[in-house]
Structures are given as C-alpha cells and as structure tokens.
Design an enzyme around this catalytic site. Structure first.
Site, mmCIF file in Angstrom:
data_model
loop_
_atom_site.group_PDB
_atom_site.id
_atom_site.type_symbol
_atom_site.label_atom_id
_atom_site.label_comp_id
_atom_site.label_asym_id
_atom_site.label_seq_id
_atom_site.Cartn_x
_atom_site.Cartn_y
_atom_site.Cartn_z
ATOM 1 N N CYS A 381 0.842 -1.198 0.000
ATOM 2 C CA CYS A 381 0.000 0.000 0.000
ATOM 3 C C CYS A 381 0.882 1.255 0.000
ATOM 4 C CB CYS A 381 -0.973 -0.031 1.173
ATOM 5 S SG CYS A 381 -2.339 1.146 1.022
ATOM 6 N N HIS A 507 -3.479 -5.019 0.196
ATOM 7 C CA HIS A 507 -2.871 -5.558 1.421
ATOM 8 C C HIS A 507 -2.860 -7.089 1.370
ATOM 9 C CE1 HIS A 507 -2.591 -1.888 3.985
ATOM 10 N NE2 HIS A 507 -3.495 -1.449 3.120
ATOM 11 N N GLU A 509 -1.397 -9.120 3.234
ATOM 12 C CA GLU A 509 -1.321 -9.746 4.564
ATOM 13 C C GLU A 509 -2.671 -10.259 5.057
ATOM 14 O OE1 GLU A 509 -1.574 -5.222 5.594
ATOM 15 O OE2 GLU A 509 -0.941 -6.519 3.938
#
Length: 532
Positions: A381, A507, A509
């Site tokens: 990001c 993102h 993650e």
C-alpha cells in the site's frame, strides 16, 4: 438451526479471549462443522477505521470491505474462512443505528432505552449472522472485561439469548486470569471467583472456565474453581503460555474443549481431524534458522499495528523452515545522512501501509536503498506508493515527485485522490475490500508468484497512481504488472532485473493463512533466503 457460543473475559484485559475463541473455531471446523465468528467491542467508535494504531492496533479488512478489529485476523487465520462486516460490531455502531432509527420515527414515538432497544439490536446482530452465514455454530467474543460499564448491554443481550434459545443451544465460556504470587509461590483463584461472581450478578452462569496461566494447574486448583464457580472440574480448562499461538488449538484439543461444547450443544460430529494443523505446528517447531526482515514503519512502538503483516511473514517463513527475526526501524529516524549506515546489513526490506506524512522521506530512502543494492523489497500500500515516488524522483529527474497526501500543492502528483472519493470525512472514504479484479501482466514476477492472470485482494487506501506518469516510468523500466482494468488503477509494480522488488497497492497480509501464505510474502521470504 444454528447454535451459539459466547466468550467473555474477566479480571484483566489481554488474556487471549480472541485466541481462545479462534482455537475453538478451529476445533469445531476440524470436527466437520461450519463456523462463523463475531467480535463485539464496547467502545463508542463506529468502527476501528479512524482509530489510532497506537490505541487499537491494526485495522483488519474483510473481503466485503469491513474495517474491523484485529481479532478478526486471528479468526480468519485459525478457521480459514472469509468473514464479513457482520463479524465486527461496536457499541458505537449499535447506538448510531438505534438513534438513526429513532430520528426516522421507526420506533413510533417510544422511549428509547438500553433495554430493550440496544440489547435487541445486539441480539439481532447475532441472529442475523446465524441466518445469513448458514453456519452450524456462531462464536461471539464479547470485548472488554466483565464489570466494565460499557460491556453491560452486551452481557444482558447474551443473557437474553440463552433464555430465548435454551441451554442446549447456548454455551458461555469465561476466560480469566489464574494469578500467581511470586512472594508466596502459590496460585490464587480468588480473582477468577470474583469475576464469576460478577457474571452471576448479571445473570450469567459460565459453562466453561478457561484460566490463563503459565503452566498446567493442579487438580486441587481445578476442584476449588469447580466448587466456587458451580461447574464440573472437567470444565476448567488451562490456557497455558505457548511459544506460538498456533499451538493453542492443539492444547485445547488435548483438554477436550471442543468435546465439552459439542456435548452441551447436543451436536454429534465426525472425529475431529487435526492432522493438517499438527503438520503446520511441526513446521513451526522445525523452523530453527532465522531469516531477517528490516521493517521500516510509522507505528513500530506498537507491533500489533502490523499484526497481520508479522503473521504473514512468519507463515511464509515456515514454508522454508525459517523463523522470523525483525529489525525494527522507525521511518522518521532515517535521513540522507544515516540511511546507508542504518540499512547496510539489511537482508530484506519491508515498508507496510500507513497514513500521513510522518516518516515518508525515511521510507523513500529505504526503498531506494533496496532498489540500488539488490536487496529484496516488499512494499504494501503506502510501501508501494513511496517506492514508485522514489523511482520517479530518480529515473524521471523529478525531485518534487510526491503524493497529494503529503504535498498538498500537488506540484508533481505521482499519487492522487481516487477519482470519485469524497474526502470531507475520514471515515468511510477509502477504497475497501476485495471487489476489484487485478489483471496480471503475462511473463511478470507477479504472474509467476500467483500462478494466475487474475487475482482478488483486499484494499484500504484513498490515493491512486497517476497514470499521466505511467508511460514515462515504463520506458525507464518500471513494470506495472497488475492493473484494475475497469478503472485503469495500478495494483502491482515490480522491477524485472532485481532479486525481488515488488509493491502492491492492496494488502496481501489479510489473505495469508497457515499452510497457505500469500504469494507475495512467500516470494519475498524466498528471495531473502536465497539472496546471498
């Protein structure tokens, strides 16, 4: 019909209610049940989206764009299911919806009260989750600590649910601290007893007590808790400290937590299959050698601000039998005079997401150092944005290149507001969720990592790459390997002649799972391990 499990906490906060709830969800899913999980938070913020990372930790984003509590990250990683906005509800949201309904006249002139209006709204959130998810069991964690004034409407609501649904359809699990006094070398059960007494005064008798402790408690301790808390000795479970949180489901399995819940709910299931989870934990134990990541962030004082990034790195490391070592760097401490010295021993550099201009120049220097010294780099990001800005400054000779987030003059806006976004308020003005199909360019590192030309990942940002600079950067060698074609938004950048230099606007993650690390994290860790 769905069954319900409610997890409360007592004595102190931070005991691991979320991990307890997640572990139970893991066990029930391994028993063949469909599980849905919820978190109810007693704070008055509408959602965590505008809360300080220093106070709340990370904001976990769901597929449908919910900005939620970080515990949802644990839930998803433990049960390997995509949760929704319905999984995270704050007192602020409940009160806002109730007051808005009153203003519209929905209540027909009634006097609006905590009971029944607020409690009914809370119950409706639970019942709605059961209806829409189609789950066999709904596990709801009640945030805060029993006795807090903010939590009382939630406690009252779940008391009413038990009355409405019956004991055979509702289980109450209470997580509390088994206190150890070093001076007298003994455990004290009184805090648990008083916490349960508080619950009883609110109309709730816990069915299972999970006591947080450093080691397994004695038979005598469990018998004492059983006597004073009105539950069988077998229903006192030890939540002992483990090296990895991923070992907790196996610990709970050994103590038959799932069996106690299934028996009370009168559910018959197949044998609980923990084989894949056991193999994952074996990977963790086999991971002896370290891999090091230099983590250049804005909020490093509270590592929970990057919880899913850290867990994603760990999960990816286990695939190579490596355990994570993080070298934390405060971004605003890096400058032109010291960045080369500070970063000279970096094996891999990661710049995560964030908001605001603090530390931006330090992050830009970190990405520049990785780019110029063939050090594996992953930008997430904001980390993707500053890497692109750094390249534009150097390769296009644009020293004023920036984002309008940091340079409001917009002199050289490499990144600008997403078109169509209303920026008058902070809340609700982000591009959120996994609604956006990223088309990956053939022959790129991104395609190799994903093994696909199309991916859906989760977003949380309000700035986008300015396509006016795309052609010039491509001519210099920057590859825009992922694009949201519908609106021509850049999603992934990479450098082809570099061990690993990848940035994603999304993102990654939020989609890493045990045994299934997100491809960007797996590729990043592999590059660190192989980079000599």
């Amino acid at each position: 019909m769905a069954k319900f499990v409610f997890v409360t906490g007592g004595v102190v906060s931070g005991l691991g209610k979320g991990i307890t709830a997640s572990s139970l969800g893991n066990l029930l899913k391994a028993s063949g049940l469909k599980v849905f999980m919820q978190k109810f938070d007693p704070y008055l913020n509408v959602d965590p989206g505008t809360m300080s990372p220093y106070q709340h930790g990370e904001v976990f984003v769901t597929d449908d764009g919910g900005e939620t509590d970080l515990d949802l990250g644990h839930y998803e990683r433990f049960i390997d299911e995509k949760l929704t906005k319905m999984s995270s509800t704050s007192a602020g949201k409940i009160y806002l919806e109730t007051i808005n309904a009153e203003r519209r006249g929905d209540w027909g002139g009634q006097t609006i009260q905590v009971v029944p209006h607020i409690t009914d709204s809370i119950k409706n959130k639970v019942y709605q989750a059961a209806k829409t998810s189609g789950a066999d069991v709904i596990i709801s964690e009640i945030g805060g600590t029993v006795g807090d004034i903010e939590s009382q409407p939630f406690i009252e609501a779940i008391r009413q649910i038990r009355m409405e649904q019956g004991k055979e359809n509702v289980v109450f699990i209470h997580v509390a601290l088994l206190l150890y006094l070093n001076a007298s070398k003994e455990y004290k059960t009184k805090p648990i007893q008083m916490s349960v007494k508080e619950l009883l005064s609110l109309g709730i008798q816990p069915d299972i007590i999970v006591q947080r402790t450093d080691k397994h408690s004695s038979k005598e301790i469990k018998e004492k808790i059983s006597l004073f808390c009105n539950i069988p000795t077998s229903n006192v479970i030890d939540a002992i400290d483990k090296e990895s949180i991923y070992e907790v489901p196996l610990e709970m399995y050994e103590q038959n937590l799932h069996g106690l819940v299934l028996d009370q709910l009168q559910i018959r299931t197949k044998k609980t299959d923990m084989e894949s989870w056991i193999k994952f934990c074996e990977k963790i134990k086999a991971s002896k050698e370290e891999f090091e990541v230099t983590f250049v962030g804005k909020y490093i004082e509270l590592q929970d601000a990057y919880l899913s990034v850290i867990e994603s790195l760990k999960i990816a490391g286990y695939e190579f039998k490596r355990k994570l070592k993080i070298n934390w760097i405060q971004a605003d401490k890096l400058n032109e005079s010291n960045y080369k010295e500070v970063l000279q021993n970096a094996k891999g550099i990661l710049v995560p997401g964030g908001f605001g201009d603090r530390g931006i120049e330090g992050m830009i220097l970190a990405s520049k150092f990785a780019r110029e010294n063939s050090i594996p780099y992953l930008g997430i990001c904001l980390g993707m944005q500053i890497a692109t800005i750094s390249i534009a400054r150097d390769w296009l000779n644009l020293p004023e290149a920036n984002s309008t987030e940091f340079d409001h003059s917009g002199a050289v806006p490499i990144f600008d507001f997403i078109r169509g976004i209303d920026v008058q308020n902070l809340g609700g003005t982000l591009r959120l969720g996994a609604f956006y199909k990223t088309t990956i360019k053939e022959g790129t590192k991104a395609e190799k990592l994903y093994g696909s030309r199309e991916v859906f990942e989760r977003h949380r940002h309000r700035y986008e790459f300015n396509n006016e600079y795309k052609k010039a950067l491509e001519e210099k060698g920057l590859v825009f390997s992922g694009i949201y074609e519908e609106k021509k938004l850049v999603e992934i950048i990479e450098l082809p002649n570099h061990p690993f230099f990848v940035g994603s606007q999304y993102h990654p993650e939020f989609t890493s799972r045990p045994n299934k690390p997100n491809p960007l994290f797996k590729g990043f860790v592999e590059a660190i391990v192989n980079n000599k």
